[in-house]
Design a protein around this motif. Structure first.
Motif, PDB file in Angstrom:
ATOM      1  N   ASN A  44      -6.748 -10.332  11.124  1.00  0.00           N
ATOM      2  CA  ASN A  44      -7.248  -8.980  10.932  1.00  0.00           C
ATOM      3  C   ASN A  44      -6.242  -8.148  10.124  1.00  0.00           C
ATOM      4  O   ASN A  44      -5.097  -7.998  10.524  1.00  0.00           O
ATOM      5  CB  ASN A  44      -7.439  -8.389  12.336  1.00  0.00           C
ATOM      6  CG  ASN A  44      -8.206  -7.100  12.337  1.00  0.00           C
ATOM      7  OD1 ASN A  44      -8.935  -6.805  11.387  1.00  0.00           O
ATOM      8  ND2 ASN A  44      -8.041  -6.324  13.395  1.00  0.00           N
ATOM      9  N   MET A  45      -6.687  -7.623   8.997  1.00  0.00           N
ATOM     10  CA  MET A  45      -5.789  -6.774   8.191  1.00  0.00           C
ATOM     11  C   MET A  45      -6.362  -5.368   8.100  1.00  0.00           C
ATOM     12  O   MET A  45      -7.482  -5.171   7.643  1.00  0.00           O
ATOM     13  CB  MET A  45      -5.618  -7.356   6.787  1.00  0.00           C
ATOM     14  CG  MET A  45      -4.885  -6.391   5.859  1.00  0.00           C
ATOM     15  SD  MET A  45      -4.597  -7.082   4.233  1.00  0.00           S
ATOM     16  CE  MET A  45      -3.097  -7.976   4.525  1.00  0.00           C
ATOM     17  N   TYR A  46      -5.560  -4.399   8.538  1.00  0.00           N
ATOM     18  CA  TYR A  46      -5.988  -3.001   8.493  1.00  0.00           C
ATOM     19  C   TYR A  46      -5.381  -2.293   7.296  1.00  0.00           C
ATOM     20  O   TYR A  46      -4.252  -2.573   6.899  1.00  0.00           O
ATOM     21  CB  TYR A  46      -5.472  -2.257   9.724  1.00  0.00           C
ATOM     22  CG  TYR A  46      -6.225  -2.465  11.014  1.00  0.00           C
ATOM     23  CD1 TYR A  46      -7.518  -2.970  11.048  1.00  0.00           C
ATOM     24  CD2 TYR A  46      -5.608  -2.115  12.226  1.00  0.00           C
ATOM     25  CE1 TYR A  46      -8.187  -3.128  12.263  1.00  0.00           C
ATOM     26  CE2 TYR A  46      -6.269  -2.269  13.429  1.00  0.00           C
ATOM     27  CZ  TYR A  46      -7.555  -2.772  13.452  1.00  0.00           C
ATOM     28  OH  TYR A  46      -8.202  -2.921  14.639  1.00  0.00           O
ATOM     29  N   ASN A  47      -6.105  -1.288   6.851  1.00  0.00           N
ATOM     30  CA  ASN A  47      -5.532  -0.361   5.882  1.00  0.00           C
ATOM     31  C   ASN A  47      -4.700   0.683   6.636  1.00  0.00           C
ATOM     32  O   ASN A  47      -5.083   1.128   7.713  1.00  0.00           O
ATOM     33  CB  ASN A  47      -6.665   0.341   5.125  1.00  0.00           C
ATOM     34  CG  ASN A  47      -6.157   1.106   3.920  1.00  0.00           C
ATOM     35  OD1 ASN A  47      -5.610   0.505   3.009  1.00  0.00           O
ATOM     36  ND2 ASN A  47      -6.296   2.412   3.921  1.00  0.00           N
ATOM     37  N   GLY A  48      -3.565   1.059   6.074  1.00  0.00           N
ATOM     38  CA  GLY A  48      -2.789   2.150   6.666  1.00  0.00           C
ATOM     39  C   GLY A  48      -3.392   3.480   6.237  1.00  0.00           C
ATOM     40  O   GLY A  48      -4.461   3.528   5.631  1.00  0.00           O
ATOM     41  N   GLU A 104      -2.883   5.444   1.786  1.00  0.00           N
ATOM     42  CA  GLU A 104      -3.681   5.346   0.574  1.00  0.00           C
ATOM     43  C   GLU A 104      -4.950   4.565   0.901  1.00  0.00           C
ATOM     44  O   GLU A 104      -4.916   3.661   1.737  1.00  0.00           O
ATOM     45  CB  GLU A 104      -2.861   4.521  -0.434  1.00  0.00           C
ATOM     46  CG  GLU A 104      -3.053   4.929  -1.856  1.00  0.00           C
ATOM     47  CD  GLU A 104      -2.128   4.140  -2.778  1.00  0.00           C
ATOM     48  OE1 GLU A 104      -0.909   4.221  -2.615  1.00  0.00           O
ATOM     49  OE2 GLU A 104      -2.658   3.430  -3.635  1.00  0.00           O
ATOM     50  N   PHE A 105      -6.046   4.886   0.244  1.00  0.00           N
ATOM     51  CA  PHE A 105      -7.261   4.071   0.387  1.00  0.00           C
ATOM     52  C   PHE A 105      -7.596   3.483  -0.974  1.00  0.00           C
ATOM     53  O   PHE A 105      -7.820   4.227  -1.920  1.00  0.00           O
ATOM     54  CB  PHE A 105      -8.429   4.906   0.918  1.00  0.00           C
ATOM     55  CG  PHE A 105      -8.323   5.153   2.392  1.00  0.00           C
ATOM     56  CD1 PHE A 105      -8.911   4.277   3.299  1.00  0.00           C
ATOM     57  CD2 PHE A 105      -7.591   6.218   2.880  1.00  0.00           C
ATOM     58  CE1 PHE A 105      -8.777   4.475   4.664  1.00  0.00           C
ATOM     59  CE2 PHE A 105      -7.451   6.426   4.239  1.00  0.00           C
ATOM     60  CZ  PHE A 105      -8.043   5.556   5.143  1.00  0.00           C
ATOM     61  N   THR A 106      -7.609   2.177  -1.050  1.00  0.00           N
ATOM     62  CA  THR A 106      -7.911   1.548  -2.332  1.00  0.00           C
ATOM     63  C   THR A 106      -9.284   0.866  -2.268  1.00  0.00           C
ATOM     64  O   THR A 106      -9.526  -0.125  -2.924  1.00  0.00           O
ATOM     65  CB  THR A 106      -6.806   0.544  -2.714  1.00  0.00           C
ATOM     66  OG1 THR A 106      -6.518  -0.255  -1.569  1.00  0.00           O
ATOM     67  CG2 THR A 106      -5.554   1.259  -3.163  1.00  0.00           C
ATOM     68  N   GLY A 107     -10.133   1.419  -1.440  1.00  0.00           N
ATOM     69  CA  GLY A 107     -11.502   0.937  -1.306  1.00  0.00           C
ATOM     70  C   GLY A 107     -12.249   2.003  -0.532  1.00  0.00           C
ATOM     71  O   GLY A 107     -11.647   2.995  -0.103  1.00  0.00           O
ATOM     72  N   LEU A 130      -2.365  -3.286   4.870  1.00  0.00           N
ATOM     73  CA  LEU A 130      -2.101  -2.926   3.479  1.00  0.00           C
ATOM     74  C   LEU A 130      -1.986  -1.413   3.401  1.00  0.00           C
ATOM     75  O   LEU A 130      -2.414  -0.690   4.312  1.00  0.00           O
ATOM     76  CB  LEU A 130      -3.201  -3.420   2.547  1.00  0.00           C
ATOM     77  CG  LEU A 130      -4.523  -2.654   2.460  1.00  0.00           C
ATOM     78  CD1 LEU A 130      -5.141  -2.866   1.087  1.00  0.00           C
ATOM     79  CD2 LEU A 130      -5.483  -3.136   3.524  1.00  0.00           C
ATOM     80  N   ASN A 131      -1.368  -0.985   2.313  1.00  0.00           N
ATOM     81  CA  ASN A 131      -1.218   0.453   2.090  1.00  0.00           C
ATOM     82  C   ASN A 131      -0.451   1.159   3.204  1.00  0.00           C
ATOM     83  O   ASN A 131      -0.744   2.303   3.550  1.00  0.00           O
ATOM     84  CB  ASN A 131      -2.582   1.117   1.853  1.00  0.00           C
ATOM     85  CG  ASN A 131      -3.239   0.617   0.577  1.00  0.00           C
ATOM     86  OD1 ASN A 131      -2.551   0.105  -0.313  1.00  0.00           O
ATOM     87  ND2 ASN A 131      -4.541   0.731   0.465  1.00  0.00           N
ATOM     88  N   VAL A 132       0.508   0.470   3.800  1.00  0.00           N
ATOM     89  CA  VAL A 132       1.491   1.128   4.662  1.00  0.00           C
ATOM     90  C   VAL A 132       2.746   1.198   3.803  1.00  0.00           C
ATOM     91  O   VAL A 132       3.179   0.185   3.255  1.00  0.00           O
ATOM     92  CB  VAL A 132       1.787   0.308   5.934  1.00  0.00           C
ATOM     93  CG1 VAL A 132       2.840   1.001   6.787  1.00  0.00           C
ATOM     94  CG2 VAL A 132       0.519   0.086   6.726  1.00  0.00           C
ATOM     95  N   LEU A 133       3.294   2.383   3.666  1.00  0.00           N
ATOM     96  CA  LEU A 133       4.336   2.531   2.653  1.00  0.00           C
ATOM     97  C   LEU A 133       5.655   3.039   3.200  1.00  0.00           C
ATOM     98  O   LEU A 133       5.695   3.665   4.262  1.00  0.00           O
ATOM     99  CB  LEU A 133       3.829   3.475   1.553  1.00  0.00           C
ATOM    100  CG  LEU A 133       2.595   2.938   0.819  1.00  0.00           C
ATOM    101  CD1 LEU A 133       2.034   3.984  -0.127  1.00  0.00           C
ATOM    102  CD2 LEU A 133       2.923   1.669   0.053  1.00  0.00           C
ATOM    103  N   THR A 134       6.663   2.783   2.462  1.00  0.00           N
ATOM    104  CA  THR A 134       8.066   3.163   2.680  1.00  0.00           C
ATOM    105  C   THR A 134       8.715   2.309   3.771  1.00  0.00           C
ATOM    106  O   THR A 134       8.053   1.789   4.674  1.00  0.00           O
ATOM    107  CB  THR A 134       8.278   4.661   3.054  1.00  0.00           C
ATOM    108  OG1 THR A 134       7.851   4.865   4.397  1.00  0.00           O
ATOM    109  CG2 THR A 134       7.592   5.577   2.091  1.00  0.00           C
ATOM    110  N   ALA A 135      10.021   2.209   3.670  1.00  0.00           N
ATOM    111  CA  ALA A 135      10.777   1.439   4.654  1.00  0.00           C
ATOM    112  C   ALA A 135      10.553   2.036   6.043  1.00  0.00           C
ATOM    113  O   ALA A 135      10.366   1.323   7.033  1.00  0.00           O
ATOM    114  CB  ALA A 135      12.259   1.454   4.280  1.00  0.00           C
ATOM    115  N   GLU A 136      10.522   3.343   6.090  1.00  0.00           N
ATOM    116  CA  GLU A 136      10.361   4.000   7.383  1.00  0.00           C
ATOM    117  C   GLU A 136       8.955   3.765   7.949  1.00  0.00           C
ATOM    118  O   GLU A 136       8.784   3.429   9.127  1.00  0.00           O
ATOM    119  CB  GLU A 136      10.611   5.497   7.200  1.00  0.00           C
ATOM    120  CG  GLU A 136      10.870   6.192   8.495  1.00  0.00           C
ATOM    121  CD  GLU A 136      11.031   7.698   8.285  1.00  0.00           C
ATOM    122  OE1 GLU A 136      11.189   8.141   7.123  1.00  0.00           O
ATOM    123  OE2 GLU A 136      10.981   8.415   9.290  1.00  0.00           O
ATOM    124  N   GLY A 137       7.942   3.926   7.095  1.00  0.00           N
ATOM    125  CA  GLY A 137       6.561   3.752   7.534  1.00  0.00           C
ATOM    126  C   GLY A 137       6.294   2.334   8.014  1.00  0.00           C
ATOM    127  O   GLY A 137       5.641   2.119   9.045  1.00  0.00           O
TER     128      GLY A 137
END
Ligand code: NOJ
Length: 757
Positions: free
Chosen positions: A49-53, A56-59, A83-90
């Motif tokens: 299961n892969m979730y979007n963070g 950002e939404f790329t769909g 996907l779309n989970v960003l930054t080292a902290e995030g």
């Protein structure tokens, strides 16, 4: 309860930790097996299961989007990646939920769309292919990997290896163009750059070859549309780049939104199980595209989401990006006996194996390092590489009267065009984490390159877009605005030379950006006509992510420079070429038409039963031609000039065992040292299935000093001379071959040779 949750993972990983440095296949398999053996059915499905963070939404955003629920599911061990989970902290925060709060503490894997840079932007992939230099792909990808890995990401959703023959398709900018051989060369380079030779390194990431398969063959260039492709073309044109990526060890593959001959690619068992995982022995992860499992219902293939889940897993799709279909339905399907759990186990194993390979079980936070993120990204070294790869990607299309290169001193230069001053368009589409408006504009590049005795005057001229065009989804294209014309004409009239920057906004290409027309929009051609009335020394600098139909420009200006979108350092790279600090070496990876009606236009065409004997003098209509437009390209595949000039002579062929040796003399007939890209094309004249009249099989870049000659040799083997036959076997057929060598796909020396294998 909480302490048990934390304790179990710690115990598990302590037990594994000393061995997990051992990269041997068996040791890893044992670890994977032991982990799978203690997982519940739900935990196993969770890995798929892969979730979007929420960054950002790329769909399309699902109507039931609920980030709180997603976080809870991570803690329950029901999520394998994001996907779309960003930054080292995030990424660290999300990882913490999985590692410290779920029962088994299995780390998440984080993916992101990185196809030409993370923060330091490189030329768009199509431009990189125009370099015909795989080191451009390899080196820029290696830097992208380093930057994204320092930001907590493990997995690049790239490279794109969709063959694109229709310039209306907006995603043509994401791949290497129309040719299977050139795309295969770049597929390999991009994978090598991203993955390096050690996936556990903190500077490399897993690559993802996408979109499997034939996504670029969408009817009429309409993104997401139907693909109906013969096996002959599928095997010989669409699949070879994927095969090259698999041979280069690509860790993952993404399937595609399109159907192929009535079966959605996501549920295509023959493609995924028989070819990719079967014949090619791919042992990595097959990831769905965004919600593409659920879209099989909309396609009219699966009757409901449960049956889509079943079809996708049966077909070999291991991971579900964002449709939550596996999460919601696989348990029911498996428990009711609708699917063998062994299929699930195989998918789980592939996912866990990659997590082990990346070293996530040793240290799940190793990529999420705020200090490394601060010091690794957008360094001057990375920017220097962006400039270098940028100038290598530029293609000189026309240079009458040797108007280029320009002098840096004592000139009055007009720079005209809305695109010329943009610090944002230069970054291109699919730009990952590029900072908006952070690139060097063409105007800035020119201003920075000239000496003080030269004046540079700028005028906007045409208006192509208005409003905040950095907002990526809606682009407001303007037609009919002549408000900037008179200023531009005045500036042009008092200048020695006009650099007119023309083309498209970068967001006219990319996903979901198909166009019915590929001519210049926004009154650009009208402005050119006005400028030509006052100054004939116009250099058209093109910015675009697809071939453009520009016959008027081609006919009426003395110089044309194709610069695509070159990323962070675009202006400097363009100035390097305009002022001769770099002698252009690029060649087109796509054919430019006279008219959009020629699309799909590509050089790799069959002879037909009625080839035009002599294009316009045929004198009859009964030939494969258009009555209202040339059939050939305005600028052909493989074409590109240099400030040097080259001549080809002495083509010699020698049959060798199972192949042919080809040698040709290339002479630099100019007074300028230069680099030429010698290209070898073949035609198997008569075969049991017809072959293209020209097919690129090899090329070489050669540096040749002014006035000197070099003899270049190529060895073509049955690998180069053969093709996939119906029934999918690959072999070369004995007989007469035409061997053609030259500097582009239309100007070639030709010899025939009979070969027996
Ligand atoms: C859809 C695109 O087709 C694919 O290339 C991309 O990786 C995903 N969205 C995720 O953004």
């Amino acid at each position: 309860m909480r302490s048990i949750h934390i304790l179990i993972p710690v115990l598990f990983f302590c037990a594994c930790s000393p061995e997990s440095k051992d990269t041997s296949q068996n040791a890893m398999e044992t670890k994977v097996d032991s982990l799978v053996s203690i997982m519940t059915l739900q935990e196993k499905i969770g890995q798929l299961n892969m979730y979007n963070g929420t960054w950002e939404f790329t769909g399309p955003v699902p109507s039931d989007e609920n980030s709180q629920e997603k976080a809870e599911n991570i803690k329950k061990g029901l999520v394998g990646g994001m996907l779309n989970v960003l930054t080292a902290e995030g990424t660290r925060e999300a990882q913490k939920l999985a590692v410290e709060e779920s029962r088994l503490g299995i780390p998440l894997i984080f993916g992101y769309d990185v196809i030409h840079g993370y923060k330091t932007m490189f030329p768009i992939p199509l431009a990189q292919a125009a370099s015909w230099d795989p080191s451009v792909g390899r080196e820029s990808s290696a830097i992208s990997a380093k930057e994204m890995a320092a930001s907590g990401l493990h997995w690049a959703f790239g490279p794109v290896m969709d063959i694109a023959r229709d310039a209306r398709w907006g995603r043509i900018m994401e791949g290497a163009g129309e040719d299977p051989y050139l795309t295969s060369v770049f597929a390999r380079a991009w994978v090598e750059g991203l993955q390096g030779d050690d996936l556990t390194s903190e500077e490399t990431v897993a690559a993802c070859a996408k979109h499997f398969a034939a996504y670029g063959f969408a009817e009429a260039g309409l993104d997401y549309s139907t693909v109906d492709i013969s096996n002959h073309t599928l095997y010989n044109v669409a699949l070879p780049p994927f095969k090259a990526a698999v041979d280069a060890g690509v860790a993952t593959v993404m399937n595609a939104f399109n159907e192929i001959g009535g079966i959605p690619a996501t549920g295509h068992r023959h493609l995924q199980r028989d070819i990719l995982k079967g014949a090619w022995g791919f042992d990595g992860i097959m990831l769905s595209d965004w919600a593409s499992i659920n879209e099989m219902v909309t396609h009219g293939y699966s009757k409901d989401s449960a049956s889509a889940a079943k079809s996708a897993l049966l077909a070999g799709c291991d991971m579900d990006m964002e449709s939550r279909i596996y999460e919601r339905h696989l348990e029911g399907v498996i428990s009711s006996g609708g699917l063998d759990e062994a299929l699930l186990d195989d998918a789980v194993r592939r996912i866990l194996k990659l997590k082990f390979q990346l070293g996530l079980f040793d240290d799940p936070y190793k990529y999420s390092d705020m200090e490394r993120e601060r010091t690794t990204i957008l360094t001057s070294e990375h920017l220097a590489k962006a400039r270098e790869t940028g100038r290598k990607s530029i293609v000189l299309l026309k240079n009458d009267r040797s108007i280029l290169p320009l002098k840096k001193a004592g000139q009055k230069i007009a720079v005209i065009g809305q695109l010329a001053s943009s610090k944002d368009v230069v970054l291109g589409s699919w730009r990952a984490q590029a900072i908006p408006n952070s690139g060097i504009s063409i105007l800035e590049g020119i201003q920075g390159a000239v000496e003080r005795s030269t004046s540079v005057s700028y005028a906007r001229g045409y208006t192509l877009t208005k409003g905040d065009r950095t907002f990526r989804f809606e682009l407001d294209i303007v037609e009919g605005d002549r408000s900037g014309f008179s200023e531009a004409v005045q500036v042009a009239g008092r200048s020695d030379v006009v650099i007119l920057v023309m083309g498209e906004d970068c967001f006219q290409t990319g996903e979901g950006r198909s166009q019915v027309d590929i001519a210049l929009k926004g009154n650009q051609e009208d402005l050119l006509k006005e400028i030509l009335k006052v100054n004939k020394n116009v250099i058209a600098v093109l910015m675009n992510g697809r071939p453009l139909a520009i016959p008027y420009v081609a006919e009426n200006v003395p110089a044309i420079v194709e610069t695509w979108y070159l990323g962070s350092e675009m202006g400097n790279a363009v100035a390097d070429v305009l002022f001769g600090d770099y002698n252009p070496t690029g060649k087109l990876p796509v054919s430019f038409p006279y008219h959009v009606g020629q699309e799909p236009l590509y050089y790799y065409v069959k002879n037909t039963g009625r080839p035009v004997p002599n294009e316009f003098d045929a004198g009859m209509v009964f030939w494969a031609h258009y009555t209202d437009s040339p059939k050939k390209a305005l600028f052909p595949f493989g074409y590109g000039l240099s400030y040097s000039s080259f001549e080809y002579s002495d083509l010699q062929l020698t049959a060798v065992e199972k192949g042919v040796n080809v040698s040709v003399k290339v002479t630099n007939t100019s007074e300028v040292d230069g680099v030429e890209t010698a290209q070898v094309y073949i035609r198997d004249i008569h075969a049991s299935e017809t072959r293209p009249a020209k097919q690129l099989v090899d090329f070489r870049k050669i540096a040749i000093s002014a006035g000197q000659s070099e003899t270049v040799t190529f060895t073509l083997s049955t690998e180069d001379l053969g093709f996939y036959h119906a029934g999918y076997s690959f072999y070369a057929e004995p007989g007469v071959f035409k061997i053609m060598v030259g500097g582009d796909s239309q100007n070639l020396l030709t010899e025939d040779i009979e070969l027996d294998f």
